[in-house]
Scaffold this motif. Structure first.
Motif, PDB file in Angstrom:
ATOM      1  N   LYS A  80       0.858  -1.214   0.163  1.00  0.00           N
ATOM      2  CA  LYS A  80       0.113  -0.494  -0.022  1.00  0.00           C
ATOM      3  C   LYS A  80       0.692   1.612  -0.214  1.00  0.00           C
ATOM      4  CE  LYS A  80      -3.638  -2.151   2.136  1.00  0.00           C
ATOM      5  NZ  LYS A  80      -5.038  -1.955   2.963  1.00  0.00           N
ATOM      6  N   LEU A  81       0.999   1.882  -0.893  1.00  0.00           N
ATOM      7  CA  LEU A  81       1.216   3.700  -0.921  1.00  0.00           C
ATOM      8  C   LEU A  81       0.306   4.684  -1.206  1.00  0.00           C
ATOM      9  CD1 LEU A  81       3.967   2.028  -3.450  1.00  0.00           C
ATOM     10  CD2 LEU A  81       3.753   2.273  -1.445  1.00  0.00           C
ATOM     11  N   THR A  82       0.976   6.045  -1.165  1.00  0.00           N
ATOM     12  CA  THR A  82       0.066   7.064  -1.257  1.00  0.00           C
ATOM     13  C   THR A  82       0.309   7.731  -2.081  1.00  0.00           C
ATOM     14  OG1 THR A  82      -0.109   6.774   1.054  1.00  0.00           O
ATOM     15  CG2 THR A  82      -0.815   8.811   0.145  1.00  0.00           C
ATOM     16  N   ARG A  83      -0.142   8.146  -3.324  1.00  0.00           N
ATOM     17  CA  ARG A  83       0.039   8.903  -4.400  1.00  0.00           C
ATOM     18  C   ARG A  83      -0.051  10.158  -4.184  1.00  0.00           C
ATOM     19  NH1 ARG A  83      -1.376   6.821  -9.501  1.00  0.00           N
ATOM     20  NH2 ARG A  83      -2.803   4.688  -9.160  1.00  0.00           N
ATOM     21  N   ASP A  90      11.046  13.525  -6.339  1.00  0.00           N
ATOM     22  CA  ASP A  90       9.542  12.884  -5.513  1.00  0.00           C
ATOM     23  C   ASP A  90       9.840  11.037  -5.669  1.00  0.00           C
ATOM     24  OD1 ASP A  90       7.854  14.694  -4.419  1.00  0.00           O
ATOM     25  OD2 ASP A  90       7.477  15.094  -6.985  1.00  0.00           O
ATOM     26  N   THR A  91       9.446  10.313  -5.269  1.00  0.00           N
ATOM     27  CA  THR A  91       9.775   8.835  -5.651  1.00  0.00           C
ATOM     28  C   THR A  91       8.903   8.379  -6.810  1.00  0.00           C
ATOM     29  OG1 THR A  91       9.759   8.695  -3.839  1.00  0.00           O
ATOM     30  CG2 THR A  91       9.829   6.549  -4.546  1.00  0.00           C
ATOM     31  N   LYS A 101       4.581   3.950 -14.988  1.00  0.00           N
ATOM     32  CA  LYS A 101       5.110   5.599 -14.109  1.00  0.00           C
ATOM     33  C   LYS A 101       4.031   5.543 -13.113  1.00  0.00           C
ATOM     34  CE  LYS A 101       9.140   6.420 -17.243  1.00  0.00           C
ATOM     35  NZ  LYS A 101      10.395   6.208 -15.780  1.00  0.00           N
ATOM     36  N   MET A 102       4.574   5.785 -11.534  1.00  0.00           N
ATOM     37  CA  MET A 102       3.270   6.756 -10.461  1.00  0.00           C
ATOM     38  C   MET A 102       4.538   7.083  -9.620  1.00  0.00           C
ATOM     39  SD  MET A 102       1.975   3.397  -8.049  1.00  0.00           S
ATOM     40  CE  MET A 102       0.838   2.678  -9.290  1.00  0.00           C
ATOM     41  N   VAL A 103       4.400   7.762  -9.199  1.00  0.00           N
ATOM     42  CA  VAL A 103       4.579   8.903  -7.800  1.00  0.00           C
ATOM     43  C   VAL A 103       3.781   8.732  -6.846  1.00  0.00           C
ATOM     44  CG1 VAL A 103       5.467  11.373  -7.870  1.00  0.00           C
ATOM     45  CG2 VAL A 103       5.165  10.597  -9.948  1.00  0.00           C
ATOM     46  N   VAL A 104       5.061   8.704  -5.953  1.00  0.00           N
ATOM     47  CA  VAL A 104       4.189   8.438  -4.254  1.00  0.00           C
ATOM     48  C   VAL A 104       4.543   8.933  -3.442  1.00  0.00           C
ATOM     49  CG1 VAL A 104       3.259   6.002  -5.290  1.00  0.00           C
ATOM     50  CG2 VAL A 104       5.996   6.847  -3.997  1.00  0.00           C
ATOM     51  N   LYS A 105       4.024   9.810  -2.326  1.00  0.00           N
ATOM     52  CA  LYS A 105       4.429  10.360  -1.325  1.00  0.00           C
ATOM     53  C   LYS A 105       5.365   9.534  -0.286  1.00  0.00           C
ATOM     54  CE  LYS A 105       0.243  13.182   0.074  1.00  0.00           C
ATOM     55  NZ  LYS A 105      -0.512  13.713   0.718  1.00  0.00           N
ATOM     56  N   GLU A 106       5.937   8.325  -0.247  1.00  0.00           N
ATOM     57  CA  GLU A 106       6.190   7.715   0.312  1.00  0.00           C
ATOM     58  C   GLU A 106       7.796   7.934  -0.010  1.00  0.00           C
ATOM     59  OE1 GLU A 106       2.560   5.595   0.945  1.00  0.00           O
ATOM     60  OE2 GLU A 106       3.579   6.257  -0.219  1.00  0.00           O
ATOM     61  N   LYS A 107       8.761   7.740   0.811  1.00  0.00           N
ATOM     62  CA  LYS A 107      10.695   8.017   0.440  1.00  0.00           C
ATOM     63  C   LYS A 107      10.669   7.015  -0.120  1.00  0.00           C
ATOM     64  CE  LYS A 107      11.214  11.626   2.377  1.00  0.00           C
ATOM     65  NZ  LYS A 107      11.035  12.996   1.820  1.00  0.00           N
ATOM     66  N   GLU A 108      12.274   6.633  -1.255  1.00  0.00           N
ATOM     67  CA  GLU A 108      12.498   5.786  -2.453  1.00  0.00           C
ATOM     68  C   GLU A 108      12.453   4.112  -1.276  1.00  0.00           C
ATOM     69  OE1 GLU A 108      16.332   4.599  -5.361  1.00  0.00           O
ATOM     70  OE2 GLU A 108      15.368   6.711  -4.338  1.00  0.00           O
ATOM     71  N   GLN A 109      13.271   4.396   0.156  1.00  0.00           N
ATOM     72  CA  GLN A 109      13.772   3.353   1.256  1.00  0.00           C
ATOM     73  C   GLN A 109      12.401   2.850   1.654  1.00  0.00           C
ATOM     74  OE1 GLN A 109      16.971   2.176   1.360  1.00  0.00           O
ATOM     75  NE2 GLN A 109      16.170   0.555   2.687  1.00  0.00           N
TER      76      GLN A 109
END
Length: 72
Positions: free
Chosen positions: A3-6, A27-28, A37-45
């Motif tokens: 689960k991630l956040t756009r 941005d990640t 491709k999708m951009v999310v709020k979470e950091k890469e790590q």
């Protein structure tokens, strides 16, 4: 699935097996094997850690080991 956040705050569930690449641009940005491709709020790590936990859950960790590395 992870689960991630756009960036707009919308929750999204991604099949971690389909992740080809993760970049911080700043941005990640996640590139899937389909090329999407999708951009999310979470950091890469954070995305990497979630993907690894998913791989462990489904028993795919052994496939990620390099040659000569022992399974834990």
């Amino acid at each position: 699935m992870i689960k991630l956040t756009r960036l707009n705050g919308e929750a999204v569930t991604v099949n971690a097996v389909m992740i080809e690449q993760i970049q911080s641009l700043p941005d990640t940005t996640i590139t899937l094997t389909s090329g999407k491709k999708m951009v999310v709020k979470e950091k890469e790590q954070t995305v990497i850690e979630k993907a690894i936990r998913f791989y462990q859950k489904i028993g795919m960790v052994a496939m990620l080991k390099g040659p000569g590395e022992e399974n834990e």
